[in-house]
Design a protein around this motif. Structure first.
Motif, PDB file in Angstrom:
ATOM      1  N   UNK A   1      84.164 -69.239  62.343  1.00  0.00           N
ATOM      2  CA  UNK A   1      85.054 -70.366  62.060  1.00  0.00           C
ATOM      3  C   UNK A   1      84.412 -71.265  61.018  1.00  0.00           C
ATOM      4  N   UNK A   2      85.092 -71.432  59.900  1.00  0.00           N
ATOM      5  CA  UNK A   2      84.600 -72.304  58.829  1.00  0.00           C
ATOM      6  C   UNK A   2      85.691 -73.289  58.458  1.00  0.00           C
TER       7      UNK A   2
ATOM      8  N   UNK B   1      72.497 -67.172  62.125  1.00  0.00           N
ATOM      9  CA  UNK B   1      73.444 -66.667  63.122  1.00  0.00           C
ATOM     10  C   UNK B   1      74.542 -67.667  63.460  1.00  0.00           C
ATOM     11  N   UNK B   2      74.657 -68.719  62.679  1.00  0.00           N
ATOM     12  CA  UNK B   2      75.710 -69.704  62.922  1.00  0.00           C
ATOM     13  C   UNK B   2      77.085 -69.029  62.905  1.00  0.00           C
ATOM     14  N   UNK B   3      77.902 -69.356  63.922  1.00  0.00           N
ATOM     15  CA  UNK B   3      79.240 -68.778  64.015  1.00  0.00           C
ATOM     16  C   UNK B   3      80.346 -69.812  63.765  1.00  0.00           C
TER      17      UNK B   3
ATOM     18  N   UNK C   1      83.130 -61.303  59.775  1.00  0.00           N
ATOM     19  CA  UNK C   1      83.407 -61.739  61.149  1.00  0.00           C
ATOM     20  C   UNK C   1      84.267 -63.003  61.179  1.00  0.00           C
ATOM     21  N   UNK C   2      84.712 -63.419  60.017  1.00  0.00           N
ATOM     22  CA  UNK C   2      85.462 -64.663  59.912  1.00  0.00           C
ATOM     23  C   UNK C   2      86.844 -64.536  60.572  1.00  0.00           C
ATOM     24  N   UNK C   3      87.175 -65.541  61.408  1.00  0.00           N
ATOM     25  CA  UNK C   3      88.464 -65.566  62.088  1.00  0.00           C
ATOM     26  C   UNK C   3      89.332 -66.736  61.637  1.00  0.00           C
ATOM     27  N   UNK C   4      88.688 -67.776  61.098  1.00  0.00           N
ATOM     28  CA  UNK C   4      89.431 -68.929  60.603  1.00  0.00           C
ATOM     29  C   UNK C   4      88.733 -69.492  59.375  1.00  0.00           C
ATOM     30  N   UNK C   5      89.477 -69.585  58.273  1.00  0.00           N
ATOM     31  CA  UNK C   5      88.979 -70.207  57.052  1.00  0.00           C
ATOM     32  C   UNK C   5      89.930 -71.351  56.717  1.00  0.00           C
TER      33      UNK C   5
END
Length: 301
Positions: free
Chosen positions: A145-146, A114-116, A165-169
């Protein structure tokens, strides 16, 4: 283990941060020291001691945020302990952790799906960036956020689009040459950062601002049979005797007598076609336009 800490280890007592409502716990191993925390002394033994001495606080698995940034001395031993102890981590910061590898990262991710928010890079010299990125895709469907900067990533897996669900790569300062079309399967609000990569497909000019419309147009053109041009045009212009022809001659491989005599000045325009070879790629055809610099030729240019 002794309950009396030597003065230089007093900071260990401040690692465990409990929220006011006692619902969540953060482990702050970073605790800024110096301008960038470069003198952070955290070791694997310190991590083991914190987990041991605070075991009673961890029974309900409330730890949600762990900050190891700039902990240059920790290794996979610490990450393995974290992976074995916790199951509900949401945020993990491994920035500038010199001693960890992709195996340690994978151990934590596989136990905490569940890491976000995940950060690693800039000093994670032992991490195989490609393997670490694939581990994120395989284990963290909720990632938002990755940030994986400067870890030698060469390939973006085609299943990157499954991270819905990614918002920042942020993959700044890697070795990525190709961004797959599946990147467009990510949510439309996802911000993309591929700065400082040797991009070839799409070209830097297409992807530099993360504009989805430009990338979509590029890939659609490819599907229609379009291809990246391997032709370049180089125009030399300026005042007379400024050295334009000299530059053209050097580009053409002349190592001797590359400076033209005064009587050999360029009349109106000279064209020169040069092949540029690069291993593993089609040759590029460079056309050099050497324009005469005298004012009487200006109207014709």
């Amino acid at each position: 283990m002794s309950d009396v800490e030597p003065p230089e280890k007093e900071w260990l007592k401040r690692v465990v941060l409990e929220e006011e409502d006692d619902s969540r716990i953060k482990l702050d191993f970073h605790q800024k020291r110096g301008t960038y925390g470069d003198d952070n002394p955290t070791t694997d033994e310190d991590v083991t001691k914190v987990l041991h001495d605070n075991a009673h606080k961890f029974q309900d698995d409330k730890v949600h945020d762990i900050d190891f940034s700039y902990c240059k001395l920790i290794t996979d031993t610490s990450l393995n302990r974290i992976g074995e102890t916790f199951r509900h981590i949401l945020k993990l910061d491994l920035y500038a952790c010199y001693g960890i590898t992709e195996e340690g990262i994978s151990k934590v991710l596989s136990r905490n799906p569940n890491i976000t928010h995940l950060y690693f890079g800039r000093g994670c010299e032992k991490v195989n960036g490609d393997a670490a990125l694939q581990s994120v895709i395989d284990n963290c469907p909720s990632i938002e956020t990755l940030i994986a900067e400067d870890v030698g990533i060469t390939t973006i897996p085609t299943d990157i689009g499954t991270l819905q669900k990614l918002k920042l790569l942020d993959l700044d300062r890697n070795n990525i040459t190709v961004v797959p079309r599946s990147i467009l399967d990510l949510p439309t609000e996802c911000k993309l950062d591929f700065f400082n990569n040797p991009l070839q497909e799409p070209p830097v000019s297409v992807i530099k601002d993360g504009r989805r419309d430009a990338m979509i147009a590029y890939y659609e053109d490819l599907e229609k049979g379009a291809r990246v041009s391997n032709k370049l045009k180089f125009v030399l212009f300026g005042t007379g005797e400024a050295g334009k022809t000299t530059i053209a001659n050097i580009l053409n491989g002349q190592t001797d007598n590359y400076m033209p005599a005064k009587d050999d000045r360029t009349i109106h325009l000279d064209l020169m076609t040069l092949p540029i070879h690069k291993d593993g790629h089609e040759p590029i055809t460079l056309t050099v336009y050497d324009c005469g610099g005298q004012s009487k030729y200006a109207a014709g240019q």
